[in-house]
Motif scaffolding. Structure first.
Motif, PDB file in Angstrom:
ATOM      1  N   VAL A  65       3.432   1.207  -2.238  1.00  0.00           N
ATOM      2  CA  VAL A  65       2.435   0.580  -3.427  1.00  0.00           C
ATOM      3  C   VAL A  65       2.681  -0.828  -3.667  1.00  0.00           C
TER       4      VAL A  65
ATOM      5  N   LYS B  19      -2.683   0.416   3.406  1.00  0.00           N
ATOM      6  CA  LYS B  19      -4.029   0.116   4.074  1.00  0.00           C
ATOM      7  C   LYS B  19      -4.763  -0.706   3.345  1.00  0.00           C
ATOM      8  N   ASP B  20      -4.697  -0.714   1.902  1.00  0.00           N
ATOM      9  CA  ASP B  20      -5.587  -1.754   1.094  1.00  0.00           C
ATOM     10  C   ASP B  20      -4.729  -3.012   1.304  1.00  0.00           C
TER      11      ASP B  20
ATOM     12  N   THR C 185      -1.406  -2.773   9.334  1.00  0.00           N
ATOM     13  CA  THR C 185      -0.662  -2.277   8.438  1.00  0.00           C
ATOM     14  C   THR C 185       0.950  -2.581   9.126  1.00  0.00           C
TER      15      THR C 185
ATOM     16  N   TYR D 260       5.575   6.717  -0.306  1.00  0.00           N
ATOM     17  CA  TYR D 260       4.412   5.604   0.237  1.00  0.00           C
ATOM     18  C   TYR D 260       4.723   4.343  -0.494  1.00  0.00           C
TER      19      TYR D 260
ATOM     20  N   ARG E 298       7.668   2.077  -4.191  1.00  0.00           N
ATOM     21  CA  ARG E 298       7.545   3.189  -3.468  1.00  0.00           C
ATOM     22  C   ARG E 298       7.433   4.477  -4.383  1.00  0.00           C
TER      23      ARG E 298
ATOM     24  N   TYR F 131      -2.397  -0.765  -4.894  1.00  0.00           N
ATOM     25  CA  TYR F 131      -2.680  -0.854  -3.616  1.00  0.00           C
ATOM     26  C   TYR F 131      -2.051  -0.031  -2.726  1.00  0.00           C
ATOM     27  N   THR F 132      -2.555   0.601  -1.708  1.00  0.00           N
ATOM     28  CA  THR F 132      -1.849   1.227  -0.592  1.00  0.00           C
ATOM     29  C   THR F 132      -1.638   0.266   0.510  1.00  0.00           C
TER      30      THR F 132
END
Length: 161
Positions: free
Chosen positions: A41, A7-8, A17, A39, A34, A4-5
């Motif tokens: 994860v 945001k997710d 966030t 990003y 990361r 998942y990001t």
């Protein structure tokens, strides 16, 4: 296992966030992966840990103590006793908060009854007289006593059953 990001993860957790970024900045997410791009994860296990962090935060636990918990988790089985003791303390804190909230709710319920009864009677005077008669103001009634008194008032003063 799905990834998942941020945001997710924020949507799943129902937090902004920025909250997750703050937890990361405070060292609460050392387990988080990361990507090369930087990003964040999150795995299902990461989301479970985020839920635990969120839970601890909601109990009023300071970030410093949550960080200690994270360190204990990383230590593995050698810190089981510390984690157990910490959660027993959190349980006591939450139970005390719930008792305080219940006492507050009891007063709010009483006041709702009081004003509803005054509206039905057309005045506060019969409600006040009934309360004084029942000596509610001089004693600490239990919630059960108050509920009984409220039912009796409706029957005796307002003529309702």
């Amino acid at each position: 296992m799905p990834k998942y990001t941020i945001k997710d993860a924020a949507q799943i957790m129902n937090v902004p966030t920025s909250t997750i970024r703050y937890y990361d900045k405070e060292g609460l997410l050392p387990f988080m992966e990361r990507l090369e791009s930087g990003y964040r994860v999150f795995s299902e296990d990461d989301l479970a840990m985020l839920r635990t962090i969120d839970c601890l935060k909601k109990t009023g636990m300071p970030i410093k103590e949550i960080r200690q918990f994270i360190e204990w988790v990383q230590m593995g089985d050698g810190s089981l006793k510390e984690r157990y003791d910490m959660f027993m303390e959190r349980k006591r804190v939450v139970e005390a908060q719930m008792a305080d909230l219940q006492a507050t709710l009891d007063i709010v319920n009483f006041k709702c009854w009081y004003y509803k009864s005054a509206l039905e009677a057309g005045s506060e005077k019969p409600v006040e007289a009934y309360i004084k008669k029942e000596r509610i103001l001089r004693e600490e009634p239990s919630p059960t006593d108050v509920e009984k008194m409220m039912r009796n008032f409706s029957a005796e003063v307002l003529g309702k059953r």
